[in-house]
Design a protein around this motif. Sequence first.
Motif, PDB file in Angstrom:
ATOM      1  N   THR A  62     -86.372 -53.957  60.100  1.00  0.00           N
ATOM      2  CA  THR A  62     -85.288 -53.058  59.734  1.00  0.00           C
ATOM      3  C   THR A  62     -83.957 -53.658  60.185  1.00  0.00           C
ATOM      4  O   THR A  62     -83.815 -54.018  61.360  1.00  0.00           O
TER       5      THR A  62
ATOM      6  N   ARG B 265     -80.584 -54.186  61.853  1.00  0.00           N
ATOM      7  CA  ARG B 265     -79.914 -53.501  62.963  1.00  0.00           C
ATOM      8  C   ARG B 265     -78.696 -54.297  63.390  1.00  0.00           C
ATOM      9  O   ARG B 265     -78.674 -55.521  63.301  1.00  0.00           O
ATOM     10  N   SER B 266     -77.712 -53.582  63.905  1.00  0.00           N
ATOM     11  CA  SER B 266     -76.486 -54.233  64.380  1.00  0.00           C
ATOM     12  C   SER B 266     -76.739 -54.876  65.741  1.00  0.00           C
ATOM     13  O   SER B 266     -77.737 -54.595  66.416  1.00  0.00           O
TER      14      SER B 266
ATOM     15  N   GLU C 230     -77.042 -52.275  68.456  1.00  0.00           N
ATOM     16  CA  GLU C 230     -78.360 -51.632  68.512  1.00  0.00           C
ATOM     17  C   GLU C 230     -79.388 -52.551  69.185  1.00  0.00           C
ATOM     18  O   GLU C 230     -80.242 -52.087  69.945  1.00  0.00           O
TER      19      GLU C 230
ATOM     20  N   SER D 175     -81.511 -51.815  72.685  1.00  0.00           N
ATOM     21  CA  SER D 175     -82.960 -51.955  72.860  1.00  0.00           C
ATOM     22  C   SER D 175     -83.275 -52.977  73.959  1.00  0.00           C
ATOM     23  O   SER D 175     -84.282 -52.840  74.657  1.00  0.00           O
TER      24      SER D 175
ATOM     25  N   ARG E  59     -75.695 -56.971  60.029  1.00  0.00           N
ATOM     26  CA  ARG E  59     -77.003 -56.491  60.470  1.00  0.00           C
ATOM     27  C   ARG E  59     -77.955 -57.671  60.526  1.00  0.00           C
ATOM     28  O   ARG E  59     -77.899 -58.594  59.719  1.00  0.00           O
TER      29      ARG E  59
END
Length: 159
Positions: A101, A103-104, A107, A111, A155
């Motif tokens: 997926t 993600r920036s 992000e 995580s 992303r």
Amino acid sequence: MSKLESAKSAIEAEISHARQGLAYYQSRIEVLEQTLAQLDSIIDLETTPPARGRRKYGQTTSSRTPAKRGRPRKPTVGTSSTAPELPPTPSDYWLGLITDTPRSAAEILKSAIGSLGFDPTPVQVKKLRQRLPPALQSLLESKKIQDSGSRRERRFFKA
């Protein structure tokens, strides 16, 4: 005769200009030599080992202790003695945080902070934030991940 006098005045002007340039460069050399001497004295102070033996009353030791690479260790603001050190973050570490997926980078950083298993200090978060862009660039160059968009809309996802 006027041509000879104009040539003479031109040569005199050129000599004056050359002398001004010479004076400028001589003063510049003096400043640079003084700076070099100051740097030499600073380097000598850093490389001179501290004197061993008894201290006189009122004399204090330096709070700077040599680091592993010979540099003075700087006290870091915001670090806690109870917080564990950050784990090594090679490219495989960051690759494990990137999913299919998109993600920036923010992000991915969140995580990474969540995967530490402890609450990092602000300094540790800053260090992780600084480690992320070169790791992402390396993964992009090795074609292990892909990106889409640009700037804030960029992303990252697995290839």
